[in-house]
Design an enzyme around this catalytic site. Structure first.
Site, PDB file in Angstrom:
ATOM      1  N   HIS A  17       0.846  -1.199   0.000  1.00 51.06           N
ATOM      2  CA  HIS A  17       0.000   0.000   0.000  1.00 51.06           C
ATOM      3  C   HIS A  17       0.884   1.254   0.000  1.00 51.06           C
ATOM      4  CE1 HIS A  17      -3.060  -2.641   2.346  1.00 51.06           C
ATOM      5  NE2 HIS A  17      -3.563  -2.460   1.136  1.00 51.06           N
ATOM      6  N   LYS A  41     -17.409  -6.585   6.589  1.00 48.83           N
ATOM      7  CA  LYS A  41     -16.052  -7.129   6.561  1.00 48.83           C
ATOM      8  C   LYS A  41     -15.495  -7.117   7.979  1.00 48.83           C
ATOM      9  CE  LYS A  41     -13.211  -6.619   2.421  1.00 48.83           C
ATOM     10  NZ  LYS A  41     -12.400  -5.697   1.636  1.00 48.83           N
ATOM     11  N   ARG A  90      -2.194  -6.426  -8.131  1.00 52.34           N
ATOM     12  CA  ARG A  90      -1.091  -7.354  -7.889  1.00 52.34           C
ATOM     13  C   ARG A  90      -1.074  -8.450  -8.942  1.00 52.34           C
ATOM     14  NH1 ARG A  90      -3.033  -7.889  -1.866  1.00 52.34           N
ATOM     15  NH2 ARG A  90      -4.872  -7.469  -3.103  1.00 52.34           N
ATOM     16  N   SER A 128      -2.771  -7.772   3.151  1.00 49.49           N
ATOM     17  CA  SER A 128      -3.042  -7.607   4.582  1.00 49.49           C
ATOM     18  C   SER A 128      -3.346  -8.961   5.212  1.00 49.49           C
ATOM     19  CB  SER A 128      -4.222  -6.654   4.796  1.00 49.49           C
ATOM     20  OG  SER A 128      -3.905  -5.372   4.321  1.00 49.49           O
TER      21      SER A 128
HETATM   22  P1  ADP Z   1      -9.820  -3.689  -0.170  1.00 51.98           P
HETATM   23  O1  ADP Z   1     -10.535  -4.328   0.983  1.00 51.98           O
HETATM   24  O2  ADP Z   1     -10.526  -2.504  -0.755  1.00 51.98           O
HETATM   25  O3  ADP Z   1      -9.290  -4.626  -1.211  1.00 51.98           O
HETATM   26  P2  ADP Z   1      -7.113  -3.369   0.773  1.00 51.98           P
HETATM   27  O4  ADP Z   1      -6.728  -2.527   1.947  1.00 51.98           O
HETATM   28  O5  ADP Z   1      -6.862  -4.830   0.878  1.00 51.98           O
HETATM   29  O6  ADP Z   1      -8.607  -3.013   0.544  1.00 51.98           O
HETATM   30  O7  ADP Z   1      -6.413  -2.827  -0.547  1.00 51.98           O
HETATM   31  C1  ADP Z   1      -6.587  -1.530  -1.025  1.00 51.98           C
HETATM   32  C2  ADP Z   1      -6.009  -1.422  -2.410  1.00 51.98           C
HETATM   33  O8  ADP Z   1      -4.607  -1.668  -2.390  1.00 51.98           O
HETATM   34  C3  ADP Z   1      -6.560  -2.430  -3.425  1.00 51.98           C
HETATM   35  O9  ADP Z   1      -6.631  -1.783  -4.687  1.00 51.98           O
HETATM   36  C4  ADP Z   1      -5.513  -3.511  -3.445  1.00 51.98           C
HETATM   37  O10 ADP Z   1      -5.506  -4.235  -4.672  1.00 51.98           O
HETATM   38  C5  ADP Z   1      -4.265  -2.689  -3.300  1.00 51.98           C
HETATM   39  N1  ADP Z   1      -3.133  -3.466  -2.753  1.00 51.98           N
HETATM   40  C6  ADP Z   1      -3.138  -4.263  -1.670  1.00 51.98           C
HETATM   41  N2  ADP Z   1      -1.928  -4.837  -1.483  1.00 51.98           N
HETATM   42  C7  ADP Z   1      -1.125  -4.388  -2.486  1.00 51.98           C
HETATM   43  C8  ADP Z   1       0.230  -4.618  -2.887  1.00 51.98           C
HETATM   44  N3  ADP Z   1       1.011  -5.466  -2.206  1.00 51.98           N
HETATM   45  N4  ADP Z   1       0.706  -3.987  -3.993  1.00 51.98           N
HETATM   46  C9  ADP Z   1      -0.108  -3.150  -4.679  1.00 51.98           C
HETATM   47  N5  ADP Z   1      -1.394  -2.892  -4.382  1.00 51.98           N
HETATM   48  C10 ADP Z   1      -1.912  -3.489  -3.298  1.00 51.98           C
END
Ligand code: ADP
Length: 166
Positions: A17, A41, A90, A128
């Site tokens: 992130h 969630k 990803r 996460s």
């Molecule tokens: P959500 O529940 O909306 O998927 P996340 O907090 O898991 O929320 O992710 C927010 C955004 O960050 C999403 O677009 C996700 O694909 C992106 N993201 C999560 N991990 C990574 C990573 N390692 N590299 C790039 N983008 C990421």
């Protein structure tokens, strides 16, 4: 002033992130990192804890603002005067959901673009949920999350295990 919203659960924020946020800062004047509150969630960290972690980790990035919102992301983005929603990609597995979400958002708010930033290879495996699993079993989180997040994860699972033993 070009404003972008980067929405997510951030449960917790990872180095993946963080990389997306830093890169978005090179493209926009202001980047709002916003926690989407979703009661369906189940999160490990409370909203307050997630906001605190975002503040801690992003405090040195002057273009970044941290926030949380309920409801539709496009409506939140409109209220903030944003022209774009940032999402990270990803693997191919991210694509399908993101594609549907982007098209739905486009239908609801044609003036707001969804901008996808491709993950850096070194962060492509980080999520996460994986980070939480590694932390639960006491594994090494080096290079996966910023140090303050690692401290919080360790403390959280210590607390959960303590409560489980009581
Ligand atoms: P959500 O529940 O909306 O998927 P996340 O907090 O898991 O929320 O992710 C927010 C955004 O960050 C999403 O677009 C996700 O694909 C992106 N993201 C999560 N991990 C990574 C990573 N390692 N590299 C790039 N983008 C990421």
């Amino acid at each position: 002033m070009r404003v972008a919203v980067y929405p997510g659960s951030f449960d917790p924020i990872t180095n993946g992130h963080l990389d997306i946020i830093k890169r978005a800062c090179q493209l926009f004047d202001k980047v709002i990192v916003a926690i989407a509150e979703n009661p369906q969630k189940k999160a490990l960290f409370t909203l307050e804890e997630r906001l605190e972690m975002l503040h801690e980790v992003l405090k040195d990035l002057p273009k970044v603002r941290v926030d949380a919102y309920h409801g539709l992301t496009v409506e939140y983005a409109r209220r903030q005067g944003a022209c774009a929603i940032i999402r990270g990609l990803r693997a191919i597995s991210d694509f399908e959901n993101e594609f549907v979400m982007a098209l739905t958002n486009k239908k609801l708010a044609p003036e707001i673009e969804t901008l996808f930033l491709m993950t850096e290879a070194q962060y492509s495996f980080i999520s996460s949920s994986a980070v939480k699993e590694v932390a639960y079993y006491g594994g090494c989180l080096k290079d996966m999350v910023p140090p303050p997040v690692e401290v919080r994860l360790r403390a959280k699972f210590r607390e959960i295990k303590r409560l489980g033993e009581e």
